[in-house]
Design an enzyme around this catalytic site. Sequence first.
Site, PDB file in Angstrom:
ATOM      1  CG  HIS A 157      41.614  36.761  33.352  1.00 14.61           C
ATOM      2  ND1 HIS A 157      42.583  37.684  33.857  1.00 14.61           N
ATOM      3  CD2 HIS A 157      41.938  36.555  32.049  1.00 14.61           C
ATOM      4  CE1 HIS A 157      43.578  37.849  33.134  1.00 14.61           C
ATOM      5  NE2 HIS A 157      43.457  37.240  31.852  1.00 14.61           N
ATOM      6  CG  ASP A 365      35.934  38.505  41.994  1.00 13.24           C
ATOM      7  OD1 ASP A 365      36.316  38.503  40.692  1.00 13.24           O
ATOM      8  OD2 ASP A 365      35.885  39.635  42.486  1.00 13.24           O
TER       9      ASP A 365
HETATM   10  P1  ADQ Z   1      37.566  42.414  37.439  1.00 15.95           P
HETATM   11  O1  ADQ Z   1      36.052  41.637  37.588  1.00 15.95           O
HETATM   12  O2  ADQ Z   1      37.395  43.548  36.913  1.00 15.95           O
HETATM   13  O3  ADQ Z   1      38.521  41.315  36.809  1.00 15.95           O
HETATM   14  P2  ADQ Z   1      39.322  42.669  39.682  1.00 15.95           P
HETATM   15  O4  ADQ Z   1      40.153  41.667  39.933  1.00 15.95           O
HETATM   16  O5  ADQ Z   1      38.916  43.195  41.217  1.00 15.95           O
HETATM   17  O6  ADQ Z   1      38.010  42.589  38.902  1.00 15.95           O
HETATM   18  O7  ADQ Z   1      40.026  43.966  38.967  1.00 15.95           O
HETATM   19  C1  ADQ Z   1      39.297  45.242  39.040  1.00 15.95           C
HETATM   20  C2  ADQ Z   1      40.666  46.115  38.706  1.00 15.95           C
HETATM   21  O8  ADQ Z   1      39.842  47.582  38.386  1.00 15.95           O
HETATM   22  C3  ADQ Z   1      41.386  46.426  40.176  1.00 15.95           C
HETATM   23  O9  ADQ Z   1      42.837  46.425  39.548  1.00 15.95           O
HETATM   24  C4  ADQ Z   1      40.754  47.856  40.636  1.00 15.95           C
HETATM   25  O10 ADQ Z   1      42.087  48.528  41.017  1.00 15.95           O
HETATM   26  C5  ADQ Z   1      40.437  48.510  39.207  1.00 15.95           C
HETATM   27  N1  ADQ Z   1      39.414  49.384  39.544  1.00 15.95           N
HETATM   28  C6  ADQ Z   1      38.105  48.944  40.137  1.00 15.95           C
HETATM   29  N2  ADQ Z   1      37.314  50.218  40.217  1.00 15.95           N
HETATM   30  C7  ADQ Z   1      38.063  51.160  39.958  1.00 15.95           C
HETATM   31  C8  ADQ Z   1      37.867  52.669  39.983  1.00 15.95           C
HETATM   32  N3  ADQ Z   1      36.674  53.300  40.290  1.00 15.95           N
HETATM   33  N4  ADQ Z   1      39.063  53.475  39.244  1.00 15.95           N
HETATM   34  C9  ADQ Z   1      39.943  52.662  39.125  1.00 15.95           C
HETATM   35  N5  ADQ Z   1      40.290  51.524  39.114  1.00 15.95           N
HETATM   36  C10 ADQ Z   1      39.251  50.656  39.465  1.00 15.95           C
HETATM   37  C11 ADQ Z   1      38.500  39.987  36.213  1.00 15.95           C
HETATM   38  C12 ADQ Z   1      38.208  38.839  37.006  1.00 15.95           C
HETATM   39  C13 ADQ Z   1      38.873  38.917  38.533  1.00 15.95           C
HETATM   40  C14 ADQ Z   1      40.295  38.941  38.225  1.00 15.95           C
HETATM   41  C15 ADQ Z   1      40.689  39.741  37.265  1.00 15.95           C
HETATM   42  C16 ADQ Z   1      42.181  39.471  36.680  1.00 15.95           C
HETATM   43  O11 ADQ Z   1      36.780  39.110  37.416  1.00 15.95           O
HETATM   44  O12 ADQ Z   1      38.448  37.765  39.440  1.00 15.95           O
HETATM   45  O13 ADQ Z   1      40.961  39.185  39.485  1.00 15.95           O
HETATM   46  O14 ADQ Z   1      40.044  39.579  35.897  1.00 15.95           O
HETATM   47  O15 ADQ Z   1      42.319  38.282  36.384  1.00 15.95           O
END
Ligand code: ADQ
Length: 465
Positions: A157, A365
């Site tokens: 990921h 990311d």
């Molecule tokens: P993350 O590093 O966690 O994931 P991201 O892809 O942005 O990053 O996903 C975060 C998720 O958490 C999103 O669905 C977002 O809506 C949710 N989220 C964040 N803050 C929140 C809050 N305050 N309340 C509720 N929900 C919140 C890892 C990798 C990424 C990759 C994903 C999926 O680092 O690059 O995109 O996995 O493969």
Amino acid sequence: MSRLIVVSNRVSPTQAQGASSQGGLAMAISAALREYGGIWFGWSGQAAPAFTGTIAMQKVDGVTVATTDLDDQDIQEYYNGYANRTLWPLFHYRIDLTAYDRSYGAGYARVNGRLAETLHPLIEPDDLVWVQDYHLIPMGRELRERGAANAMGFFLHIPWPARELLVTLPRHRDLVEAMFHYDVVGFQTAEWCDAFKAYVLHEAGGTILPDGRLSAFGRTVRAEAFPIGIDAQGFRHLCDTPGGQASFQRMVESKAGRRMLIGVDRLDYSKGLEERFLAFERLLQDHPSLRREVFMLQISTHSREDVPEYQEIASRLDALSGRINGAMAEMDWVPIRNVHRLHTREELAGLYRAADVALVTPLRDGMNLVAKEFVAAQDEADPGVLVLSRFAGAAAQMREALIVNPFAREDVADAIKRALGMPLEERQRRWRALMDGVETDDLMAWRDSFVHGLQQARDAGRQTG
Ligand code: ADQ
């Protein structure tokens, strides 16, 4: 139809429900398991006095969840240590933050062995095994050593680092060799996949076979990009739920006619939050007329609080927003609303819709699902603008966003300015193109293409064990 065995670091019954506060990955996995049947296996997130390998099985909303507890030393060395203080920073290009402790590497190997030992009896010969993420790279090799001849895949990921960085890791060859025990290894983008190939070709003396598979360490593997998506329609519909509408209304009232920039991130040094605050400060310094007209809502949820680097970034960020707010705020306006609360998916959808601009500016990311969620939540009659870092995997697909270099404060400030002044027609054109991509390359497409890759491996009857 073959069952699917999904293995991920952390599993909890609420994740299996696809609970409304959960992020993309948990929802992706639950959706896959509901469709194909099978088991979701991983660490319970709980500590036991000693590791016993006892499995807790539960069926939650059609998903069978099997979990096991780890002991304190395991959690410290494997999870807080090797996964989050070694691989995470290294794979996000932060060798300055990478801990190269031997005990962490030993803990990582031990826990992967323990989890494989626990999982192996649950696997049936025809099952497809799909291992998730950097915590579990050696899982496939551990299962093969215990006799599993199933089709097995691994999806990363996060980014795969350039080989010049990877070679700073002691035993880097061993880690890459572990990848060759899978039939399919998936990356978020062609760029990360190419970085993996470059290591294989130039460090491991591997070759590319005529059918595209990689050969090294006496084994072969298919390496490909499988960009993860979101459930675009499902997320869009959240805006129409009572929770989505309530948070939208509340935010529109609170905006009081001002323009709003939104950032939503796990509180992590890879997300470029300090740089984002500084770019916003720069914008307000360069364009004083925007003060009182625009504000930033930054929602950053604490994560990995047992890891010192995360405590440090959290306090630095609070200090920085405090400094900017202290210097610029007026009695009826605060430039940065710095919020650490976890929101429900519905609330988030409403907040995205109320925003005029999204700032998705990670320094590195794997993909970044927030960029896709923001697009899915927009009102097509009056869509907001996405400002997106070129270093997010999402930038490879979302070319119609305003693509920025998050390290260059002035460039980000310029992009925000441009976003705030963008004519409706251009916003609609860009949004339509972005939305088409988010809908086409959605979560189901990601899941199906990976599972299809596993099915092909199974049908080819290839046993890499
Ligand atoms: P993350 O590093 O966690 O994931 P991201 O892809 O942005 O990053 O996903 C975060 C998720 O958490 C999103 O669905 C977002 O809506 C949710 N989220 C964040 N803050 C929140 C809050 N305050 N309340 C509720 N929900 C919140 C890892 C990798 C990424 C990759 C994903 C999926 O680092 O690059 O995109 O996995 O493969």
